[in-house]
Design an enzyme around this catalytic site. Structure first.
Site, mmCIF file in Angstrom:
data_model
loop_
_atom_site.group_PDB
_atom_site.id
_atom_site.type_symbol
_atom_site.label_atom_id
_atom_site.label_comp_id
_atom_site.label_asym_id
_atom_site.label_seq_id
_atom_site.Cartn_x
_atom_site.Cartn_y
_atom_site.Cartn_z
ATOM 1 N N GLY A 31 17.578 -63.382 38.937
ATOM 2 C CA GLY A 31 18.087 -61.444 38.811
ATOM 3 C C GLY A 31 18.714 -61.679 37.614
ATOM 4 N N SER A 32 18.321 -62.851 36.808
ATOM 5 C CA SER A 32 19.316 -62.649 35.060
ATOM 6 C C SER A 32 18.801 -61.435 34.603
ATOM 7 C CB SER A 32 19.471 -64.097 34.245
ATOM 8 O OG SER A 32 17.771 -64.123 33.802
ATOM 9 N N ARG A 67 5.941 -59.813 43.375
ATOM 10 C CA ARG A 67 4.726 -59.783 44.079
ATOM 11 C C ARG A 67 3.789 -58.247 43.875
ATOM 12 N NH1 ARG A 67 4.867 -60.019 49.495
ATOM 13 N NH2 ARG A 67 4.383 -57.516 49.900
ATOM 14 N N ASN A 99 8.049 -52.565 33.969
ATOM 15 C CA ASN A 99 8.558 -54.345 34.053
ATOM 16 C C ASN A 99 8.137 -55.263 33.496
ATOM 17 O OD1 ASN A 99 7.517 -56.482 36.101
ATOM 18 N ND2 ASN A 99 5.777 -56.490 35.926
ATOM 19 N N HIS A 122 7.423 -58.056 31.717
ATOM 20 C CA HIS A 122 6.814 -59.716 31.542
ATOM 21 C C HIS A 122 6.592 -60.713 30.600
ATOM 22 C CE1 HIS A 122 2.939 -61.836 33.190
ATOM 23 N NE2 HIS A 122 2.435 -61.967 32.594
ATOM 24 N N SER A 143 6.788 -58.750 26.850
ATOM 25 C CA SER A 143 6.302 -57.476 27.030
ATOM 26 C C SER A 143 6.650 -56.392 28.431
ATOM 27 C CB SER A 143 4.793 -57.248 27.647
ATOM 28 O OG SER A 143 3.973 -58.544 26.466
ATOM 29 N N LEU A 190 -1.851 -55.066 38.009
ATOM 30 C CA LEU A 190 -1.375 -56.236 37.761
ATOM 31 C C LEU A 190 -1.482 -56.455 36.382
ATOM 32 C CD1 LEU A 190 0.376 -58.172 38.983
ATOM 33 C CD2 LEU A 190 -1.579 -59.934 39.490
ATOM 34 N N ASP A 191 0.249 -56.345 35.756
ATOM 35 C CA ASP A 191 0.295 -56.318 34.901
ATOM 36 C C ASP A 191 -0.600 -55.920 33.705
ATOM 37 O OD1 ASP A 191 2.791 -58.514 35.584
ATOM 38 O OD2 ASP A 191 1.122 -59.622 35.146
HETATM 39 C C1 GRF Z 1 11.541 -63.207 33.916
HETATM 40 O O1 GRF Z 1 11.259 -64.519 33.143
HETATM 41 C C2 GRF Z 1 10.558 -62.165 34.282
HETATM 42 O O2 GRF Z 1 9.992 -61.412 33.231
HETATM 43 C C3 GRF Z 1 9.632 -61.982 35.132
HETATM 44 O O3 GRF Z 1 11.049 -63.234 35.772
HETATM 45 C C4 GRF Z 1 11.303 -63.677 35.227
HETATM 46 C C5 GRF Z 1 12.931 -62.833 36.550
HETATM 47 O O4 GRF Z 1 14.059 -63.602 36.287
HETATM 48 N N1 GRF Z 1 9.187 -61.647 35.485
HETATM 49 P P1 GRF Z 1 15.226 -63.013 36.753
HETATM 50 O O5 GRF Z 1 15.395 -63.264 38.243
HETATM 51 O O6 GRF Z 1 15.013 -61.616 36.390
HETATM 52 O O7 GRF Z 1 15.978 -63.892 35.661
#
Ligand code: GRF
Length: 221
Positions: free
Chosen positions: A14-15, A93, A109, A111, A138, A146-147
């Site tokens: 969750g950073s 997911r 999202n 990515h 991005s 997906l993405d």
């Molecule tokens: C991030 O690198 C994000 O781009 C990817 O998953 C990671 C999630 O990291 N989709 P966090 O849980 O937000 O620390």
């Protein structure tokens, strides 16, 4: 006037959620977080949300007959939270195309690649294996692909000789933490919209993604 209501989906530490919350705390992101939901009961993102007094929801995909049933329930509960916008911040997911349809144009999202390169997993490793000189992150509107939804903005870094997968990921992450709140800010303010096909910024289509600069500003890509 009430603030735009945001729900966040996250599977991991969750950073990126923490970065959104910090941006709000600094007064840079005038939104209200109404829900943080996860497919993992032990996700760090849920603990961060609890500490910030944001309602949380953990749903276990194994207690549903199939992906679609899980996604329909998840999206029902998100709608019930009153969310206007939905942010996928490390939600690991694949979403059912029909279930997500009501949110197209209201869901973004992040990515960790320069899309359309490296959809899916192991983006840092794949960029290194390909010998790319540049890597990045991005933020895109989520569609059934997906993405694959239209990219709104990208942040770039140069790949350095000493980079391995972990180092590259660690160097990119701080940029993700600035890019995601900045794009959510554009969407929440109404400057960024979805016109049924792709992103509009200030009423103008974005033919290429915005370039997110090291000074935190956006420039035409
Ligand atoms: C991030 O690198 C994000 O781009 C990817 O998953 C990671 C999630 O990291 N989709 P966090 O849980 O937000 O620390």
């Amino acid at each position: 006037m009430s603030l735009p209501r945001i729900a966040v989906l996250a599977s991991g530490r969750g950073s990126n959620l923490a970065a959104l919350l910090a941006a709000r705390e600094r007064g840079e992101l005038p939104v209200e977080f109404v829900l943080v939901a996860s497919d993992k009961a032990n996700a760090g993102a849920l603990r961060l949300a609890e500490a910030a007094d944001i309602p949380t929801l953990a749903l276990d995909p194994r207690s549903y007959p199939d992906r679609r049933a899980f996604d329909l329930d998840l999206f029902d509960r998100i709608a019930a939270s009153g969310a206007d916008l939905l942010v996928l911040a490390g939600f690991m997911r694949v979403l059912d195309g029909e279930a997500l349809m009501p949110w197209v144009g209201r869901m973004i999202n992040i990515h960790p690649s320069l899309l359309p390169k490296y959809r899916g997993l192991h983006t840092h490793r794949r960029a290194l294996e390909a010998g790319d000189a540049e890597h990045g992150a991005s933020v895109h509107f989520v569609t059934a692909e997906l993405d694959g939804g239209p990219v709104i903005a990208q942040a770039r870094i140069a790949v350095e000789p000493g980079d391995d997968e972990q180092r590259l990921a660690a160097r990119l992450l701080p940029l993700e933490h600035r890019l995601l709140p900045a794009v959510l800010g554009l969407l929440a303010s109404g400057r960024l919209r979805w016109d049924g096909h792709g992103p509009l910024l200030d009423g103008q289509p974005l033919p290429v993604p915005l370039a997110f600069g090291s000074d935190g500003s956006f420039a035409p890509g």
